[in-house]
Enzyme design. Structure first.
Site, mmCIF file in Angstrom:
data_model
loop_
_atom_site.group_PDB
_atom_site.id
_atom_site.type_symbol
_atom_site.label_atom_id
_atom_site.label_comp_id
_atom_site.label_asym_id
_atom_site.label_seq_id
_atom_site.Cartn_x
_atom_site.Cartn_y
_atom_site.Cartn_z
ATOM 1 N N GLN A 108 47.358 30.352 35.132
ATOM 2 C CA GLN A 108 47.495 29.432 34.187
ATOM 3 C C GLN A 108 48.094 29.931 32.814
ATOM 4 O O GLN A 108 48.180 31.152 32.725
ATOM 5 C CB GLN A 108 46.272 28.771 33.695
ATOM 6 C CG GLN A 108 45.217 29.696 33.377
ATOM 7 C CD GLN A 108 43.642 29.202 33.632
ATOM 8 O OE1 GLN A 108 43.674 28.099 33.812
ATOM 9 N NE2 GLN A 108 42.901 30.148 33.850
ATOM 10 N N HIS B 5 28.825 23.710 24.257
ATOM 11 C CA HIS B 5 28.023 24.685 24.530
ATOM 12 C C HIS B 5 26.480 24.909 24.464
ATOM 13 O O HIS B 5 25.700 24.985 25.265
ATOM 14 C CB HIS B 5 28.438 25.921 24.083
ATOM 15 C CG HIS B 5 29.791 26.351 24.550
ATOM 16 N ND1 HIS B 5 30.824 26.532 23.741
ATOM 17 C CD2 HIS B 5 30.618 26.306 25.791
ATOM 18 C CE1 HIS B 5 32.059 26.678 24.243
ATOM 19 N NE2 HIS B 5 31.746 26.652 25.681
ATOM 20 N N ASP C 140 35.508 31.575 28.186
ATOM 21 C CA ASP C 140 35.568 31.579 26.725
ATOM 22 C C ASP C 140 34.243 32.280 26.275
ATOM 23 O O ASP C 140 34.229 32.982 25.170
ATOM 24 C CB ASP C 140 35.764 30.281 25.960
ATOM 25 C CG ASP C 140 34.787 29.150 26.637
ATOM 26 O OD1 ASP C 140 33.437 29.173 26.077
ATOM 27 O OD2 ASP C 140 34.921 28.343 27.292
ATOM 28 N N ASP D 61 36.942 32.673 42.819
ATOM 29 C CA ASP D 61 36.981 31.306 42.639
ATOM 30 C C ASP D 61 35.690 30.929 42.895
ATOM 31 O O ASP D 61 35.006 31.233 44.151
ATOM 32 C CB ASP D 61 37.831 30.791 44.096
ATOM 33 C CG ASP D 61 37.959 29.442 44.095
ATOM 34 O OD1 ASP D 61 37.390 28.493 43.290
ATOM 35 O OD2 ASP D 61 38.955 28.769 44.725
ATOM 36 N N GLY D 62 35.018 30.044 42.081
ATOM 37 C CA GLY D 62 33.574 29.624 42.256
ATOM 38 C C GLY D 62 33.376 28.737 43.478
ATOM 39 O O GLY D 62 32.318 28.893 43.965
ATOM 40 N N ASP E 243 31.015 25.034 33.954
ATOM 41 C CA ASP E 243 31.553 24.936 32.808
ATOM 42 C C ASP E 243 33.409 25.130 33.213
ATOM 43 O O ASP E 243 33.935 26.288 33.068
ATOM 44 C CB ASP E 243 31.226 26.132 31.803
ATOM 45 C CG ASP E 243 31.977 26.058 30.487
ATOM 46 O OD1 ASP E 243 32.906 25.029 30.454
ATOM 47 O OD2 ASP E 243 31.603 26.549 29.711
ATOM 48 N N SER E 244 33.855 23.983 33.888
ATOM 49 C CA SER E 244 35.186 24.210 34.488
ATOM 50 C C SER E 244 36.335 23.409 33.636
ATOM 51 O O SER E 244 36.091 22.875 32.589
ATOM 52 C CB SER E 244 35.252 23.514 35.810
ATOM 53 O OG SER E 244 34.827 22.095 35.697
ATOM 54 N N ASP F 255 39.618 20.796 34.285
ATOM 55 C CA ASP F 255 39.787 19.507 34.628
ATOM 56 C C ASP F 255 39.917 19.668 35.787
ATOM 57 O O ASP F 255 40.337 20.561 36.348
ATOM 58 C CB ASP F 255 40.811 18.662 33.877
ATOM 59 C CG ASP F 255 40.428 18.327 32.345
ATOM 60 O OD1 ASP F 255 38.824 18.303 32.001
ATOM 61 O OD2 ASP F 255 41.210 18.390 31.567
HETATM 62 N N1 SAM Z 1 34.797 23.916 27.855
HETATM 63 C C1 SAM Z 1 35.886 23.713 28.592
HETATM 64 C C2 SAM Z 1 36.606 22.527 28.842
HETATM 65 O O1 SAM Z 1 36.071 21.640 29.517
HETATM 66 O O2 SAM Z 1 37.720 22.026 28.068
HETATM 67 C C3 SAM Z 1 36.137 24.580 29.965
HETATM 68 C C4 SAM Z 1 35.830 26.083 29.336
HETATM 69 S S1 SAM Z 1 36.269 27.350 30.278
HETATM 70 C C5 SAM Z 1 37.546 28.114 29.402
HETATM 71 C C6 SAM Z 1 36.791 26.982 31.788
HETATM 72 C C7 SAM Z 1 37.187 27.984 32.671
HETATM 73 O O3 SAM Z 1 36.913 27.713 34.054
HETATM 74 C C8 SAM Z 1 38.712 28.755 32.517
HETATM 75 O O4 SAM Z 1 38.590 29.963 32.057
HETATM 76 C C9 SAM Z 1 39.218 28.758 34.064
HETATM 77 O O5 SAM Z 1 39.880 29.898 34.475
HETATM 78 C C10 SAM Z 1 37.949 28.507 34.781
HETATM 79 N N2 SAM Z 1 38.089 28.006 36.092
HETATM 80 C C11 SAM Z 1 38.929 26.984 36.459
HETATM 81 N N3 SAM Z 1 38.786 26.691 37.794
HETATM 82 C C12 SAM Z 1 38.105 27.722 38.634
HETATM 83 C C13 SAM Z 1 37.372 28.105 39.796
HETATM 84 N N4 SAM Z 1 37.965 27.466 40.808
HETATM 85 N N5 SAM Z 1 36.558 29.094 39.800
HETATM 86 C C14 SAM Z 1 36.187 29.887 38.912
HETATM 87 N N6 SAM Z 1 36.579 29.590 37.449
HETATM 88 C C15 SAM Z 1 37.419 28.733 37.249
#
Ligand code: SAM
Length: 283
Positions: free
Chosen positions: A31, A62, A86, A137-138, A155-156, A158
């Protein structure tokens, strides 16, 4: 010169923040990552143009994603946090001496690197000795886990792009397996105000409900998120956060918060009729 960061909340609604400057822009494998210095909200992190965190209102998200489950079960010791690059969720978790192990699974190392450099306010506890970071990947990470965690926090981003898999039935089923017999799953669950977000929120809720005996949503007011009204999902094998709240215990910890308190804990599950109707509609 007039500089503005603008996010489309729908095709007809936008949120704009005046910015002083762009501090960094990185295109990672997954991204585009940007940090801006905004006038009203301090530093802001965006992923693919979508606002993730602002220094001014990140504490609401948070604190609510962490303290609600933590105050429900004082015996939470092993925690899995998915996403959260973050570091804000980790910062709140690290405030509990009772937590022994925090596994964090973030797909994109570049988010963590950028946040460590430009957002120390949220990333300050990522080096806590209880934290192990997995760059994976989670969705894949939880596949082979059984009875390992007392709490899973999702905490993903969208439900599109890299975050999509974290809203699937497969993922929630694997989270159920990865949790201990009194485990809790908390996820960021979008909002109901605009139709595009509402559909994903309803889908996520009904998928979670198909696995967990307790599946509720709770709310918070987050000024920079679409509509300002945001929901979290609370799913549990055993506890009801409304009646199992350990308020005396939590208050005895002396954790200083700006948004969460144990009175609000009970109130945040009292959701408005439009949200209740949308959830029922889906049943
Ligand atoms: N608070 C935030 C929001 O909803 O706007 C989310 C914050 S945090 C930055 C979200 C993180 O999830 C990102 O850094 C992204 O890279 C990570 N992420 C997205 N898909 C993921 C996945 N499949 N496995 C692990 N991490 C993932």
């Amino acid at each position: 010169m007039d500089l503005w960061y603008t996010e489309n909340h729908t095709k007809d609604v936008k949120l704009s923040l005046r910015v002083d400057k762009q501090l960094v822009s990185v295109q990672s494998e997954f991204q585009r990552i940007d940090v801006f210095e905004s006038v009203e909200f301090g530093r802001i992190l965006t992923l693919d143009g979508y606002l993730m965190v602002t220094e001014k209102d990140e504490y609401i998200y948070h604190e609510m994603i962490i303290h609600v489950p933590m105050a429900t079960n004082p015996n939470i010791k092993k925690v899995l946090v998915i996403g959260a690059g973050d570091g804000g969720a980790i910062r709140e978790l690290a405030r509990y001496k009772t937590v022994e192990k925090i596994d964090m699974v973030e797909i994109d190392k570049a988010v963590i690197d950028v946040c460590k450099e430009y957002l120390p306010q949220t990333s300050c506890s990522l080096d806590d000795e209880r934290v192990t970071i997995y760059y994976e990947d989670g969705l894949r990470f939880v596949r082979n886990k059984v009875d390992e965690y007392d709490l899973i926090i999702v905490d993903s981003t969208d439900p599109f792009g890299v975050g999509e898999g974290l809203f699937t039935k497969e993922f929630y089923g694997n989270c159920y397996k990865a949790l201990s017999e009194d485990g809790i799953l908390v996820n960021q669950n979008e909002s109901t105000f605009y139709t595009s977000y509402s559909n994903s929120m309803k889908r996520a809720h009904s998928r979670i409900k198909s696995f967990f005996p307790t599946a509720l949503v709770y709310q918070a007011h987050i000024p920079t998120y679409p509509s300002g009204h945001w929901l979290f999902g609370f799913a549990s094998k055993k506890y009801d956060p409304r009646t199992d709240l350990h308020d005396e215990w939590w208050n005895s910890l002396g954790i200083k918060t700006k948004y969460y308190n144990t009175i609000l804990h009970k109130g945040c599950f009292a959701i408005p009729n439009n949200v209740r109707d949308e959830l029922r509609e889906n049943e």
